[in-house]
Every structure is written in structure tokens, then in C-alpha cells.
Design a protein around this motif. Structure first.
Motif, mmCIF file in Angstrom:
data_model
loop_
_atom_site.group_PDB
_atom_site.id
_atom_site.type_symbol
_atom_site.label_atom_id
_atom_site.label_comp_id
_atom_site.label_asym_id
_atom_site.label_seq_id
_atom_site.Cartn_x
_atom_site.Cartn_y
_atom_site.Cartn_z
ATOM 1 N N GLY A 130 0.763 -1.311 -0.018
ATOM 2 C CA GLY A 130 0.019 0.021 -0.036
ATOM 3 C C GLY A 130 0.786 1.186 -0.008
ATOM 4 O O GLY A 130 0.573 2.191 -0.389
ATOM 5 N N GLN A 131 2.134 1.363 0.551
ATOM 6 C CA GLN A 131 3.217 2.280 0.585
ATOM 7 C C GLN A 131 3.455 2.798 -0.860
ATOM 8 O O GLN A 131 2.995 3.904 -1.130
ATOM 9 C CB GLN A 131 4.197 1.943 1.461
ATOM 10 C CG GLN A 131 3.932 1.452 2.729
ATOM 11 C CD GLN A 131 3.622 2.588 3.740
ATOM 12 O OE1 GLN A 131 4.388 3.715 3.712
ATOM 13 N NE2 GLN A 131 2.405 2.586 4.544
ATOM 14 N N ILE B 248 1.489 2.089 -3.469
ATOM 15 C CA ILE B 248 0.414 2.516 -4.236
ATOM 16 C C ILE B 248 -0.191 3.848 -3.778
ATOM 17 O O ILE B 248 -0.458 4.684 -4.827
ATOM 18 C CB ILE B 248 -0.850 1.554 -3.842
ATOM 19 C CG1 ILE B 248 -0.631 0.269 -4.507
ATOM 20 C CG2 ILE B 248 -2.289 2.147 -4.363
ATOM 21 C CD1 ILE B 248 -1.798 -1.000 -3.847
ATOM 22 N N ALA B 249 -0.092 4.226 -2.546
ATOM 23 C CA ALA B 249 -0.505 5.784 -2.063
ATOM 24 C C ALA B 249 0.396 6.408 -2.737
ATOM 25 O O ALA B 249 0.118 7.656 -2.895
ATOM 26 C CB ALA B 249 -0.389 5.544 -0.630
ATOM 27 N N ALA B 250 1.696 6.279 -2.764
ATOM 28 C CA ALA B 250 2.679 7.180 -3.232
ATOM 29 C C ALA B 250 2.529 7.443 -4.716
ATOM 30 O O ALA B 250 2.622 8.858 -5.081
ATOM 31 C CB ALA B 250 4.150 6.786 -3.141
ATOM 32 N N GLN B 251 2.011 6.329 -5.515
ATOM 33 C CA GLN B 251 1.781 6.634 -6.864
ATOM 34 C C GLN B 251 0.600 7.430 -7.133
ATOM 35 O O GLN B 251 0.390 8.312 -7.875
ATOM 36 C CB GLN B 251 1.930 5.413 -7.780
ATOM 37 C CG GLN B 251 3.208 4.760 -7.744
ATOM 38 C CD GLN B 251 3.229 3.411 -8.633
ATOM 39 O OE1 GLN B 251 2.447 2.589 -8.210
ATOM 40 N NE2 GLN B 251 4.040 3.444 -9.744
ATOM 41 N N ALA B 252 -0.543 7.207 -6.316
ATOM 42 C CA ALA B 252 -1.751 7.920 -6.198
ATOM 43 C C ALA B 252 -1.632 9.447 -5.962
ATOM 44 O O ALA B 252 -2.373 10.336 -6.209
ATOM 45 C CB ALA B 252 -2.686 7.301 -5.192
ATOM 46 N N LEU B 253 -0.577 9.893 -5.559
ATOM 47 C CA LEU B 253 -0.144 11.147 -5.165
ATOM 48 C C LEU B 253 0.670 11.875 -6.167
ATOM 49 O O LEU B 253 0.699 13.026 -6.271
ATOM 50 C CB LEU B 253 0.689 11.446 -3.901
ATOM 51 C CG LEU B 253 -0.062 11.134 -2.466
ATOM 52 C CD1 LEU B 253 0.844 11.276 -1.513
ATOM 53 C CD2 LEU B 253 -0.962 12.232 -2.416
ATOM 54 N N GLY B 254 0.544 11.133 -7.200
ATOM 55 C CA GLY B 254 1.649 11.538 -8.388
ATOM 56 C C GLY B 254 3.113 11.517 -8.402
ATOM 57 O O GLY B 254 3.658 11.950 -9.325
ATOM 58 N N MET B 255 3.467 10.601 -7.335
ATOM 59 C CA MET B 255 4.990 10.318 -7.352
ATOM 60 C C MET B 255 5.423 9.173 -8.752
ATOM 61 O O MET B 255 4.556 8.527 -8.861
ATOM 62 C CB MET B 255 5.459 9.528 -6.080
ATOM 63 C CG MET B 255 5.329 10.655 -4.840
ATOM 64 S SD MET B 255 6.064 9.819 -3.555
ATOM 65 C CE MET B 255 5.466 11.099 -2.272
#
Lengths: 230, 251
Positions: free
Chosen positions: A117-118, A120-127
Motif C-alpha cells: 500500500g505504501q 500504491i499511495a505514493a503513486q496515487a499522489l503523483g509520485m
């Protein structure tokens, strides 16, 4: 009385010179080996298929051959193809490869323990993937890899004595020269051994302090409890 | 209607995982300020649909447009679109090694390139919005589930997204914590945030949603306003489902 005088006037000055070389070898090797370890680990987890294969082969090759053999190839073998390294440089290259390969396994294992999830969450923020690795995955993985990496650092302190085989007069080498000259093997190598023990103990305490400083609630508790025993 | 009125358009999304066809052609449009709740049985592709919108799952077929720009097949520009489309997850996915404050500010600094001081102020403002300012210096492990979810909402809000996707935001929470998160979401809806919410909270869906979409077998079976859903005879399946969930069913 004679022994104490020998140790303080003849042995220690010689050993301290060797100790400086040992510390130089370790302090130059460790950061480069660490970076190589990160690079190999990240490529093995996130690299393309050929890169993963290449890294596997490199790590497998380094793990599969004795370090001394590698040092001999670097120092005695490479000149035949026109690459001449000093004993010190050849030692550092050999140590970096060894330290990097083993460190990469600790780091890779720790990266695998970071929850999916770490990322996934990072990519969802545009990283980008690499930003996520650098900012989110590695900071967590490296914290968990500290015990393994500190082991590797301690091995490095000890196998740095192999540089003596490439004519680098580090701590063990300096002891050997004195011991042979004055025929004082027991005294000399006991003192040499104690100096290694001091180096390793300092490292162990430093690692505990580092672990404590970097400890994050809920992520790592080892540093704190280990230090409380001291 | 003209394109500009819709900020998000989702067209004919298909997605399979191996043999399993999860989404079988989902199409809908979202107007600015709408709160759309997706309800329906588990395993009908609601979460997958959200992940197909910001391309965390690549749809096999279909298109997504944000403000008329295509999000699907956008290559590296996907990272731009993901800044514009916030996401809140069932299990929060806060960054474990960062304090609440740093969780909110990291993307501002590293993705948007905002000045760290400015980012800090913005992050504190967003934490205040969700009532978590006092907890700014705490790590995720020190927060309750409801607090963690509110921080993750603040993290999404900080990017000033055009729309926020909520993937079962309260499913990991007990009823009391659920309420504190839903209150924050209700407030956001009232402030005009555009939200797509996958939820099993019927009370929330009926009181906050502008539209409810009932999904089953990978498609939107029925849709309408909460009032229509509850009264209209055509929404039979949905009402059956709601009956089962809330226990007020007739059967």
C-alpha cells in the motif's frame, strides 16, 4: 615490565599506523558498498527483466567466490590486461564488491517487508516509481535493514585484514611484521585482537544509537530495547 | 450538454484479472461538486473502477477524461493527472515512517515542488480542516483508525484535487470511528468537493450523495438520486440490496 615496555614503545606505534590504514579501508569502502547495495537491491526489485538477471549474476558471482581469490585477481590478474591497481585500491574495489553484494540482500529483504500500500499511495499522489522508492520505500526498508547492514559493516572491519595479502600494511599486517621481527606472536596478536574488539564494540554502540535515533513508533522497536540493556 | 460541464468522464471501462471479468463496460459522467456513491455487493468491481480512473489498475478498454484531457493512455502525464485526482484508501496507506504532518506535506514538496515552509502551512491548514492539527507530530502507528483516515483525507486534499476517490474509506473502522470520518466527508461534500465514494454506508449515501450508482456484475445496474433510489419502482435490485444491508428489507 619488559612486556609492557615492548607494547608501549614498539608494538603500539606500529599497530596504530596499521590501525589508521584499516580505518581508512573501512571508511572508504562502507559508503560505496552501501550505495552499491542499494542500487543492486532496487534494480533487483524494480528493474527490467534483463537488469534483474544481470544483478542476480553479479551478486551470485561475488557471493560464490572467496574474497581472497577476488583480491588476487584484482591485484595480480588485472595487470595482464593493462589495469594496474595499487594494493590499497584493489583492496577497496574487492571490499566494495563484497560489501555491496551482501548488503543488497539485506536491503532487498527489507524492501520486501514494506507494505504494498505504501507504493500504491505514493503513486496515487503523483509520485513516479523512482520517487516512491527514494522517498517512501527506501527510508522504511533501510531502517529495517540496519541490523543486517551493521553485521556487514562488522565483517568488513574484520575481512579488511585480507588487504595484507596485497601488501597493504593494515592492522593485522603491522602486527605480523612486529611479531616476526621480535618473535612476540602471543603478545602482539592479543593486542591486535583487542584493537579489533574495540573497533567492533564502537561500531555496535554507534549502530544502536543510530537505530534509536531513526526509530519510528510502530516500525522499529529493536534499537530502543537493545540500548536499554546496556 | 457541453463538455465543460463535466469534470470527469468515464467511458466504457473494461477490466479483467485473468479469466475474471471484473468491469464489463462502465460509463458515467461527473459534474463539478457532485458526490457520487457507488454501492453494491462485494466483488462487483467498485474498487477496481476507482483504480481504473487514476490508472493504478490499467483498464483493458475504455477511456477516462479529466477536464477534456485523456487520462487513459497518457504515458508519463499520468503523474500529473494523479495529482489532480486524489485517493483515499480503505486501509489508509499512510506513510509509516512519516509524521501526520509530513505525510501531508511530502507530495506538496516533492511532487508539486512547493516551498517547504509554504507546504508546512498548507499541510497544517488541511490537518485543521479534518480536526487533526493537534496530532501533526504523531506517527501513523500512534493514531486510531479514524484519525489515520482523516490524515489521509488531508493528504489527498492538500494537492487541491479536482476530484477525490474514496475506496471504502470506513470499512476498516468501528461505528464510532466511522462517524468521525463520515462527518469530515460530509463537510467536504457541502464545501463543493467533487467526490466518488465506494461505500457500504447507506445512511451516508442517502443523505450526502447527489447520485447513487448501484453496481452489480461489473456494470452500473441502476442509478439515480437517493430519493429516486428509495421510492422509484424501477430500482428493485438496488432496494433489495439496501434491504439486506440495513436490515429494513421486506423479505
Amino acid at each position: 615490565m619488559e612486556t609492557i615496555q615492548f607494547i608501549s614503545t614498539i608494538l603500539m606505534p606500529a599497530l596504530l599506523e596499521g590501525l589508521v590504514i584499516t580505518i581508512e579501508l573501512v571508511l572508504i569502502t562502507a559508503p560505496i558498498g552501501f550505495l552499491l547495495g542499494i542500487l543492486l537491491a532496487v534494480e533487483r526489485v524494480y528493474g527490467s527483466r534483463p537488469v534483474v538477471l544481470l544483478c542476480k549474476i553479479v551478486v551470485g558471482f561475488i557471493k560464490g567466490t572467496p574474497l581472497l581469490l577476488m583480491l588476487f585477481i584484482l591485484y595480480f590478474g588485472l595487470p595482464s590486461i593493462g589495469i594496474v591497481l595499487s594494493g590499497f585500491s584493489a583492496s577497496v574495489v574487492g571490499f566494495v564488491m563484497c560489501n555491496g553484494a551482501y548488503s543488497s540482500e539485506y536491503i532487498r529483504g527489507a524492501m520486501g517487508s514494506v507494505k504494498e500500500g505504501q507504493m500504491i499511495a505514493a503513486q496515487a499522489l503523483g509520485m513516479t516509481r523512482m520517487q516512491a522508492v527514494r522517498l517512501i520505500i527506501l527510508p522504511q526498508a533501510l531502517r529495517r535493514a540496519i541490523p543486517g547492514l551493521s553485521n556487514e559493516f562488522i565483517y568488513l572491519i574484520k575481512y579488511s585484514s585480507l588487504a595484507y595479502m596485497l601488501t597493504v600494511i593494515e592492522l593485522t599486517g603491522a602486527g605480523k611484521l612486529v611479531a616476526t621481527k621480535y618473535f612476540t606472536y602471543t603478545e602482539t596478536f592479543i593486542v591486535v585482537g583487542m584493537l579489533y574488539l574495540v573497533l567492533v564494540t564502537i561500531t555496535t554502540i554507534a549502530v544502536m544509537l543510530l537505530e534509536r535515533k531513526l526509530a519510528v513508533p510502530g516500525m522499529t522497536t529493536a534499537g530502543r530495547s537493545a540500548l536499554d540493556i546496556l | 450538454m457541453a463538455d465543460e460541464e463535466y469534470i470527469l468522464r468515464v467511458e466504457n471501462i473494461h477490466k479483467s484479472f485473468g479469466e475474471l471479468e471484473v468491469l464489463r463496460g462502465v460509463t458515467f459522467d461527473v459534474k463539478k461538486g457532485e458526490t457520487i456513491c457507488f454501492i453494491g455487493p462485494s466483488g462487483t468491481g467498485k474498487s477496481t473502477l476507482l483504480r481504473c480512473i487514476n490508472q493504478l489498475n490499467k483498464p483493458d478498454d475504455g477511456h477516462v477524461w479529466l477536464h477534456g484531457e485523456e487520462v487513459t493512455n497518457s504515458g508519463n502525464r499520468i503523474n500529473y493527472f494523479r495529482q489532480r485526482i486524489g485517493m483515499v484508501f480503505q486501509n489508509f496507506f499512510l506513510f509509516d515512517h512519516l509524521t501526520a504532518l509530513k505525510n501531508v506535506e511530502i507530495a506538496l514538496i516533492k511532487v508539486r515542488g512547493m516551498d517547504p515552509k509554504e507546504a508546512r502551512e498548507k499541510a497544517l491548514y488541511e490537518l485543521r480542516q479534518v480536526g487533526m492539527e493537534k496530532w501533526a507530530e504523531h506517527y501513523p502507528a500512534e493514531l486510531s483508525g479514524g484519525q489515520a483516515q482523516r490524515v489521509s483525507i488531508a493528504r489527498a486534499l492538500a494537492m487541491d484535487p479536482d476530484v477525490i476517490l474514496f475506496d471504502e474509506p470506513t470499512s476498516a473502522l468501528d461505528p464510532e470511528l466511522t462517524r468521525e470520518v463520515l462527518e469530515v466527508m460530509k463537510l467536504l461534500a457541502e464545501q463543493g468537493m467533487t467526490m466518488l465514494v465506494v461505500t457500504h454506508e447507506m445512511g451516508f449515501a442517502c443523505s450526502v450523495a447527489t447520485r447513487i450508482m448501484f453496481m452489480e456484475h461489473g456494470i452500473i445496474q441502476e442509478q439515480g438520486s437517493p430519493d429516486q433510489m428509495m421510492s422509484d419502482q424501477t430500482f428493485e435490485r438496488c432496494k433489495n440490496f439496501i434491504g439486506k444491508v440495513t436490515g429494513y428489507g421486506t423479505d
